[in-house]
Design a protein around this motif. Structure first.
Motif, mmCIF file in Angstrom:
data_model
loop_
_atom_site.group_PDB
_atom_site.id
_atom_site.type_symbol
_atom_site.label_atom_id
_atom_site.label_comp_id
_atom_site.label_asym_id
_atom_site.label_seq_id
_atom_site.Cartn_x
_atom_site.Cartn_y
_atom_site.Cartn_z
ATOM 1 N N SER A 65 12.031 -12.348 -0.207
ATOM 2 C CA SER A 65 11.788 -11.654 1.066
ATOM 3 C C SER A 65 12.501 -10.309 1.021
ATOM 4 N N ILE A 66 11.851 -9.286 1.581
ATOM 5 C CA ILE A 66 12.529 -7.999 1.731
ATOM 6 C C ILE A 66 13.079 -7.978 3.161
ATOM 7 N N ALA A 67 14.344 -8.309 3.274
ATOM 8 C CA ALA A 67 15.031 -8.293 4.578
ATOM 9 C C ALA A 67 15.611 -6.897 4.769
ATOM 10 N N SER A 85 14.508 -9.707 13.538
ATOM 11 C CA SER A 85 13.516 -10.199 12.561
ATOM 12 C C SER A 85 14.139 -10.293 11.170
ATOM 13 N N LYS A 86 14.973 -9.314 10.818
ATOM 14 C CA LYS A 86 15.562 -9.320 9.474
ATOM 15 C C LYS A 86 16.663 -10.380 9.367
ATOM 16 N N ALA A 87 17.388 -10.622 10.483
ATOM 17 C CA ALA A 87 18.374 -11.708 10.486
ATOM 18 C C ALA A 87 17.658 -13.041 10.267
ATOM 19 N N ARG A 133 -3.100 -3.487 5.712
ATOM 20 C CA ARG A 133 -4.220 -3.368 6.659
ATOM 21 C C ARG A 133 -5.118 -2.209 6.301
ATOM 22 N N ASP A 134 -4.558 -1.207 5.588
ATOM 23 C CA ASP A 134 -5.334 0.003 5.284
ATOM 24 C C ASP A 134 -5.218 0.318 3.795
ATOM 25 N N LEU A 135 -6.219 -0.123 3.021
ATOM 26 C CA LEU A 135 -6.156 0.095 1.574
ATOM 27 C C LEU A 135 -6.362 1.566 1.212
ATOM 28 N N ASN A 175 7.030 -8.540 1.543
ATOM 29 C CA ASN A 175 7.619 -7.218 1.771
ATOM 30 C C ASN A 175 7.095 -6.547 3.038
ATOM 31 N N ALA A 176 5.881 -6.874 3.467
ATOM 32 C CA ALA A 176 5.264 -6.170 4.609
ATOM 33 C C ALA A 176 6.193 -6.202 5.819
ATOM 34 N N GLY A 177 6.373 -5.062 6.441
ATOM 35 C CA GLY A 177 7.264 -5.010 7.588
ATOM 36 C C GLY A 177 7.064 -3.730 8.374
ATOM 37 N N ARG A 178 7.545 -3.748 9.602
ATOM 38 C CA ARG A 178 7.502 -2.559 10.447
ATOM 39 C C ARG A 178 8.789 -2.482 11.259
ATOM 40 N N THR A 182 10.790 6.111 2.488
ATOM 41 C CA THR A 182 9.410 5.607 2.560
ATOM 42 C C THR A 182 8.790 6.092 3.874
ATOM 43 N N PRO A 183 7.494 5.869 4.084
ATOM 44 C CA PRO A 183 6.899 6.241 5.382
ATOM 45 C C PRO A 183 7.625 5.595 6.555
ATOM 46 N N LEU A 184 8.213 4.409 6.358
ATOM 47 C CA LEU A 184 8.930 3.733 7.455
ATOM 48 C C LEU A 184 10.149 4.534 7.900
ATOM 49 N N THR A 185 10.945 5.020 6.940
ATOM 50 C CA THR A 185 12.166 5.756 7.301
ATOM 51 C C THR A 185 11.876 7.224 7.637
ATOM 52 N N LYS A 186 10.686 7.713 7.245
ATOM 53 C CA LYS A 186 10.330 9.101 7.601
ATOM 54 C C LYS A 186 10.294 9.258 9.126
ATOM 55 N N THR A 220 0.815 -1.227 0.000
ATOM 56 C CA THR A 220 0.000 0.000 0.000
ATOM 57 C C THR A 220 0.845 1.273 0.000
ATOM 58 N N THR A 221 2.091 1.173 0.455
ATOM 59 C CA THR A 221 2.993 2.342 0.471
ATOM 60 C C THR A 221 4.426 1.876 0.184
ATOM 61 N N GLY A 222 5.332 2.830 0.097
ATOM 62 C CA GLY A 222 6.772 2.558 0.107
ATOM 63 C C GLY A 222 7.275 1.627 -0.986
HETATM 64 N N1 LIG Z 1 12.683 1.858 3.896
HETATM 65 C C1 LIG Z 1 13.863 1.315 4.178
HETATM 66 O O1 LIG Z 1 14.881 2.014 4.322
HETATM 67 C C2 LIG Z 1 13.993 -0.166 4.311
HETATM 68 C C3 LIG Z 1 15.281 -0.694 4.394
HETATM 69 C C4 LIG Z 1 15.446 -2.068 4.516
HETATM 70 C C5 LIG Z 1 14.330 -2.884 4.529
HETATM 71 N N2 LIG Z 1 13.094 -2.353 4.449
HETATM 72 C C6 LIG Z 1 11.952 -3.266 4.478
HETATM 73 O O2 LIG Z 1 11.163 -3.068 3.336
HETATM 74 C C7 LIG Z 1 9.815 -3.434 3.620
HETATM 75 C C8 LIG Z 1 8.895 -2.328 3.193
HETATM 76 O O3 LIG Z 1 9.185 -1.197 3.993
HETATM 77 P P1 LIG Z 1 8.897 0.293 3.525
HETATM 78 O O4 LIG Z 1 10.111 1.068 3.826
HETATM 79 O O5 LIG Z 1 8.325 0.324 2.158
HETATM 80 O O6 LIG Z 1 7.823 0.711 4.635
HETATM 81 P P2 LIG Z 1 6.349 1.291 4.536
HETATM 82 O O7 LIG Z 1 6.244 2.334 3.489
HETATM 83 O O8 LIG Z 1 5.987 1.603 5.936
HETATM 84 O O9 LIG Z 1 5.506 0.042 4.015
HETATM 85 C C9 LIG Z 1 5.214 -1.037 4.816
HETATM 86 C C10 LIG Z 1 4.125 -1.820 4.133
HETATM 87 O O10 LIG Z 1 3.846 -2.961 4.939
HETATM 88 C C11 LIG Z 1 2.474 -2.975 5.243
HETATM 89 N N3 LIG Z 1 2.259 -3.563 6.552
HETATM 90 C C12 LIG Z 1 2.834 -3.236 7.731
HETATM 91 N N4 LIG Z 1 2.343 -4.014 8.700
HETATM 92 C C13 LIG Z 1 1.454 -4.859 8.110
HETATM 93 C C14 LIG Z 1 0.621 -5.896 8.575
HETATM 94 N N5 LIG Z 1 0.587 -6.252 9.868
HETATM 95 N N6 LIG Z 1 -0.164 -6.552 7.691
HETATM 96 C C15 LIG Z 1 -0.151 -6.202 6.383
HETATM 97 N N7 LIG Z 1 0.616 -5.238 5.877
HETATM 98 C C16 LIG Z 1 1.409 -4.570 6.738
HETATM 99 C C17 LIG Z 1 2.005 -1.532 5.175
HETATM 100 O O11 LIG Z 1 0.623 -1.477 4.852
HETATM 101 P P3 LIG Z 1 -0.527 -1.085 5.890
HETATM 102 O O12 LIG Z 1 0.007 0.013 6.745
HETATM 103 O O13 LIG Z 1 -1.672 -0.693 4.993
HETATM 104 O O14 LIG Z 1 -0.816 -2.332 6.658
HETATM 105 C C18 LIG Z 1 2.826 -1.027 4.000
HETATM 106 O O15 LIG Z 1 2.193 -1.345 2.786
HETATM 107 C C19 LIG Z 1 9.759 -3.724 5.118
HETATM 108 O O16 LIG Z 1 9.852 -5.126 5.336
HETATM 109 C C20 LIG Z 1 10.999 -3.045 5.644
HETATM 110 O O17 LIG Z 1 11.471 -3.623 6.834
HETATM 111 C C21 LIG Z 1 12.893 -1.011 4.345
#
Ligand SMILES: NC(=O)c1ccc[n+]([C@@H]2O[C@H](COP(=O)([O-])OP(=O)(O)OC[C@H]3O[C@@H](n4cnc5c(N)ncnc54)[C@H](OP(=O)(O)O)[C@@H]3O)[C@@H](O)[C@H]2O)c1
Length: 245
Positions: free
Chosen positions: A128-130, A147-149, A32-34, A79-82, A179-183, A9-11
């Motif tokens: 997998s997106i680790a 979790s990523k390890a 979780r939030d379309l 890919n989903a992660g937090r 992405t929203p995660l790193t913001k 849905t994002t990122g």
């Molecule tokens: N950004 C980085 O620098 C970075 C670096 C290394 C790895 N990663 C990994 O890349 C992946 C994507 O991250 P991103 O940076 O793109 O973050 P993001 O923009 O926050 O996206 C996370 C995505 O995961 C979904 N999500 C989170 N919890 C969920 C749940 N319980 N069930 C279903 N969907 C869920 C979110 O959707 P909803 O909120 O709608 O549920 C969203 O679509 C993650 O695994 C992250 O750990 C990111």
């Protein structure tokens, strides 16, 4: 190709979905939030499908993947992660449990559902997106790093097991992607890359069927040094005033 992306849905997931959709592939995303999807996403891409799913809920995720695939699936991108977000130095175990559930169990469920379908085809690709965070323990990110390890080693082992049986397994380890995660991060993020560029690099690594892809290169060098150095030295780095975020 028929491609399912968890957390699209994002990122990174969204950018990957758009990159594949632009090439004419059929793509299912979930979250979780379309409502986070761009307003015109489903209209703009007629081959897109979106499912309201929490990846920690096995039934929800299996139903979505089965409905999307109807018996055919070429590529699963888990890919989903937090993350912990504000990098606290005191553990919040509720958050830790949820990170493990989303980042590890979410990947396990996605791979299991995908393999149930791929087994009937005799082929398929699991991704997998680790993260580079899977190589070391970073401050304020204990559960995220763990979790990523776990995901990294899971993917690496599965590649050895499933490769000779005709299935590909890839672990992607990005550095910082915007992405929203790193913001949420208040600390410096060296070599920060846009989600679109990150998605292009990930797509290329998937096409090349790499077992592991760590990027960008400068981050790969840094994380490799941090991973290989004596552990007492690694601990000392974080004791230098001003280094810990
Ligand atoms: N950004 C980085 O620098 C970075 C670096 C290394 C790895 N990663 C990994 O890349 C992946 C994507 O991250 P991103 O940076 O793109 O973050 P993001 O923009 O926050 O996206 C996370 C995505 O995961 C979904 N999500 C989170 N919890 C969920 C749940 N319980 N069930 C279903 N969907 C869920 C979110 O959707 P909803 O909120 O709608 O549920 C969203 O679509 C993650 O695994 C992250 O750990 C990111």
């Amino acid at each position: 190709m028929k491609i399912f992306i968890t957390g699209g849905t994002t990122g990174i997931g969204l950018s990957l979905a758009e990159a594949y959709l632009k090439e004419g592939h059929r793509v299912g995303v979930c979250g979780r939030d379309l409502g986070k999807l761009p307003e015109d996403f489903l209209q703009k891409y007629p081959k897109s499908h979106a499912y309201k799913v929490d990846v920690t809920n096995k039934d929800e995720l299996f139903n979505a993947i089965n409905e999307f695939s109807s018996g055919q699936l070429d590529l699963m991108i888990a890919n989903a992660g937090r993350s912990e977000g504000s990098k606290p130095s005191w553990p919040d175990f509720d958050v830790y449990h949820n990170i493990m559930d989303v980042n590890v169990k979410g990947v396990l469920y996605a791979f299991e559902a995908a393999l149930n379908i791929m087994k009937k085809q005799g082929r398929g690709h699991l991704v997998s997106i680790a993260s580079v965070a899977g190589f070391v323990g970073l401050p304020g990110a204990a559960a995220y790093c763990a979790s990523k390890a776990a995901v990294l080693r899971l993917s690496e082992s599965m590649a050895i097991d499933l490769g000779p049986q005709g299935y590909d397994v890839t672990a992607i380890c990005p550095g910082f992607i915007d992405t929203p995660l790193t913001k949420q991060n208040k600390h410096p993020m060296p070599f920060l890359m846009s989600a679109e560029e990150g998605a292009q690099r990930i797509k290329q690594a998937i096409a090349q069927k790499k077992v592991m892809y760590i990027f960008p290169f400068r981050m790969k060098v840094i994380i490799t040094i941090l991973d290989k150095m004596p552990r007492f030295l690694y601990q000392l780095i974080w004791k230098i005033p001003g280094v810990r975020p």
